[in-house]
Design a protein around this motif. Structure first.
Motif, PDB file in Angstrom:
ATOM      1  N   ARG A 107       0.829  -1.203   0.000  1.00  0.00           N
ATOM      2  CA  ARG A 107       0.000   0.000   0.000  1.00  0.00           C
ATOM      3  C   ARG A 107       0.862   1.252   0.000  1.00  0.00           C
ATOM      4  N   GLY A 108       2.039   1.156   0.612  1.00  0.00           N
ATOM      5  CA  GLY A 108       2.939   2.302   0.665  1.00  0.00           C
ATOM      6  C   GLY A 108       3.417   2.764  -0.691  1.00  0.00           C
ATOM      7  N   LYS A 109       3.372   1.885  -1.688  1.00  0.00           N
ATOM      8  CA  LYS A 109       3.797   2.260  -3.031  1.00  0.00           C
ATOM      9  C   LYS A 109       2.922   3.365  -3.620  1.00  0.00           C
ATOM     10  N   HIS A 110       1.713   3.470  -3.152  1.00  0.00           N
ATOM     11  CA  HIS A 110       0.790   4.458  -3.700  1.00  0.00           C
ATOM     12  C   HIS A 110       0.842   5.785  -2.942  1.00  0.00           C
ATOM     13  N   LYS A 111       1.834   5.904  -2.041  1.00  0.00           N
ATOM     14  CA  LYS A 111       2.068   7.158  -1.336  1.00  0.00           C
ATOM     15  C   LYS A 111       3.426   7.709  -1.768  1.00  0.00           C
ATOM     16  N   THR A 112       3.640   8.976  -1.548  1.00  0.00           N
ATOM     17  CA  THR A 112       4.935   9.552  -1.875  1.00  0.00           C
ATOM     18  C   THR A 112       5.980   9.067  -0.872  1.00  0.00           C
ATOM     19  N   ILE A 113       7.228   9.105  -1.310  1.00  0.00           N
ATOM     20  CA  ILE A 113       8.319   8.722  -0.417  1.00  0.00           C
ATOM     21  C   ILE A 113       8.351   9.623   0.813  1.00  0.00           C
ATOM     22  N   GLU A 114       8.129  10.913   0.606  1.00  0.00           N
ATOM     23  CA  GLU A 114       8.165  11.855   1.719  1.00  0.00           C
ATOM     24  C   GLU A 114       7.145  11.476   2.796  1.00  0.00           C
ATOM     25  N   PHE A 148      10.604  -1.810  -4.869  1.00  0.00           N
ATOM     26  CA  PHE A 148      10.177  -0.644  -4.105  1.00  0.00           C
ATOM     27  C   PHE A 148      10.013   0.546  -5.050  1.00  0.00           C
ATOM     28  N   VAL A 149       8.788   0.955  -5.266  1.00  0.00           N
ATOM     29  CA  VAL A 149       8.514   2.130  -6.100  1.00  0.00           C
ATOM     30  C   VAL A 149       7.401   2.937  -5.443  1.00  0.00           C
ATOM     31  N   HIS A 150       7.431   4.241  -5.661  1.00  0.00           N
ATOM     32  CA  HIS A 150       6.428   5.122  -5.072  1.00  0.00           C
ATOM     33  C   HIS A 150       5.951   6.136  -6.097  1.00  0.00           C
ATOM     34  N   LYS A 151       4.808   6.723  -5.813  1.00  0.00           N
ATOM     35  CA  LYS A 151       4.239   7.685  -6.759  1.00  0.00           C
ATOM     36  C   LYS A 151       5.114   8.933  -6.855  1.00  0.00           C
ATOM     37  N   ALA A 152       4.922   9.683  -7.927  1.00  0.00           N
ATOM     38  CA  ALA A 152       5.755  10.848  -8.211  1.00  0.00           C
ATOM     39  C   ALA A 152       5.720  11.855  -7.071  1.00  0.00           C
ATOM     40  N   SER A 153       6.911  12.453  -6.796  1.00  0.00           N
ATOM     41  CA  SER A 153       7.031  13.468  -5.756  1.00  0.00           C
ATOM     42  C   SER A 153       8.336  14.218  -5.993  1.00  0.00           C
TER      43      SER A 153
END
Length: 522
Positions: free
Chosen positions: A49-56, A271-276
């Protein structure tokens, strides 16, 4: 910090479906009980689920989330001086000379250095009553190099501190992708320099490197081994050893278990996350863009640097004693096994240990414990017998390589001094007041009749660690397979030469992700 109610709502169906699957015998491994099955499923769901949040946002949450410490544990905050970090930078600059283009960014100008390098001391309040030895663990937390904190791992650190009768110093090193390699290595090196040559106002005396164990889990385990290589290559005093739980040492994901153990681990498919603003992979759904930089920690061009992927070092010999724990069901299993063989030089002809014109180091002594059916860093699941056993064995390792001192002054061994273009260090002095403290502690131990306890601990250490073979020679490689209850099943199994050669040929190459599209799934 409160948990996001949306996360709880999203994971509730996962909880219910896992319970249903377990009682229908739809379990990734038949050795898993319901608690472990639920723990792995929930942790996998959280990371997915964390992948759909920004890294920050991910970093902010995990940087503050932690379990409260036990009342019997002391936690003291500290700040590593900038002089230590500057010193570490100069050392790393020397080691990376000529590789600036591979590193890929102006790391000395990192704006994140404006934040101080913070750390904390963790120990049980009765430590000095239970031991006369001054054991220090430099603990490096995991989190794939881009998440986590010292506080978040404190619940594990305090367990290891108690098991090893040690005090632990852990730090909040700079995280990627805001600060890629070598920022984390520089910060951990700075912490080590802080321990062996602290400023006058640090509140502690210089610590003998022979009393220091570097320890880490996952990415922290990889950093521990990277730091060992840095210290060796720079000619700095080596710590007595390192303890690594599921170390991440191959950032190429070269070896088979990264795919074959996907169902028995909670590590997600990449490990990938949405754009930020911090994210170098702007479109996490664009496979090609993701392949241009497969890790947040380092540019693709830097993955082959041994201080990024320690398993790629030409020679892993000449290091302090290493204790490695991994699970047979985890995705990073194969790299732990191969690293152990390579460091101990079990097959010199395979590992090309004697290259013409290249310095060759003696084998590193390695103890490898592989736990049946366990996932990545299974010590997180404190309720499980395998986790308790692994922590106990880690404590035994720390007690073994930093034993109880004897009554005579010879127990304060000196270290050879060294010099570099950047600094000059000498061994910490063997202070008279320390000898007095040791004597006092020994008297306390006698008064409390705890010598029998120390004796039983020593018996356990002797049982767990085989120092010599039948001919009385040193065993540089020890491999134990341990079941889910913590019982040793098999001892000193050697990986066959054919598999070792095959794995060595795979190293340093990105896997065929077209053949494994599931690894790139969101």
């Amino acid at each position: 910090m409160a948990v996001d109610p949306k996360d709880i709502a999203a994971l509730t169906p996962k909880f219910l479906s896992t319970v249903y699957k377990h009682f229908k015998n739809d379990v990734p491994d038949s050795n898993w009980d319901l608690k472990l099955h639920l723990g792995v499923a929930m942790l996998r769901g959280f990371l997915q689920r964390g992948k759909h949040k920004t890294i920050e946002k991910h970093q902010k949450f995990l940087g503050k989330a932690h379990l409260p410490s036990s009342p019997s544990v002391s936690v003291k905050k500290a700040v590593v001086p900038e002089t230590c970090r500057s010193q570490a930078e100069d050392i790393m600059a020397g080691l990376l000379s000529g590789q600036e283009e591979k590193v890929g960014w102006r790391w000395k100008d990192d704006p994140m250095k404006q934040s101080p390098l913070k750390g904390e001391w963790v120990e049980t309040k009765n430590r000095k009553k239970s031991t006369a030895a001054d054991r220090v663990i430099l603990y490096i937390h995991g989190g794939a190099y881009f998440m986590g904190s010292a506080a978040q791992h404190r619940f594990l650190i305090q367990k290891v501190a108690k098991a090893g009768a040690a005090r632990c110093f852990s730090i909040d090193y700079r995280l990627a992708p805001q600060s890629p390699f070598p920022a984390a290595v520089v910060d951990t090196l700075a912490a080590y320099l802080y321990l062996i040559q602290p400023p006058a106002d640090a509140g502690f005396d210089p610590i003998n490197p022979k009393h220091i164990v570097i320890m880490g889990d996952s990415a922290g385990g990889g950093l521990a081994l990277s730091l060992m290589l840095v210290l060796r290559d720079a000619g700095l005093p080596q710590p007595v050893g390192a303890a690594c739980w599921s170390p991440w040492v191959d950032l190429y994901h070269s070896l088979p278990s990264i795919f074959s153990n996907g169902s028995t681990d909670y590590i997600p498919n990449g490990f990938v996350h949405k754009a930020s603003p911090a994210n170098p992979i702007k479109d996490y759904k664009n496979v090609q863009e993701r392949l241009e930089r497969v890790q947040y920690y380092a540019y693709n061009s830097a993955l082959s640097i041994p201080y990024v992927s320690p398993i790629l070092s030409d020679d892993l010999g000449g290091l302090g004693e290493i204790f490695i724990t991994c699970g047979s069901g985890e995705r990073l299993r194969d790299e732990s096994i191969l690293l152990a063989h390579k460091a101990a030089k079990t097959h010199p002809e395979i590992f090309n240990c004697n290259k013409p014109g290249v310095r060759s180091y003696p084998p590193t002594k390695v103890s490898l414990n592989v736990y049946e059916a366990m996932p990545h860093v299974f010590q997180l699941f404190l309720f499980h017998p395998a986790a308790s056993d692994a922590i106990k064995r880690t404590g035994a390792f720390i007690r073994k390589i930093i034993p109880e001192p004897t009554n005579d002054a010879s127990s304060c061994s000196s270290n050879s001094s060294f010099s570099s273009p950047h600094s000059s260090f000498s061994s910490p002095p063997c202070h008279k007041h320390r000898e007095k403290d040791v004597s006092t502690n020994l008297n306390v131990l006698k008064q409390k009749k705890s010598s029998s306890s120390l004796s039983s601990i020593q018996e356990y250490i002797d049982e767990v660690f085989d120092e010599n073979d039948d001919n009385g020679e040193i065993n540089y490689f020890s491999n134990k397979h341990i079941d889910v209850k913590g019982n040793c099943k098999r001892v000193n199994d050697m990986l066959d030469e054919g598999t070792l050669r095959e794995w060595m040929n795979m190293l340093g190459k990105l896997p065929d992700l077209e053949a494994h599209p599931e690894f790139m799934d969101i």
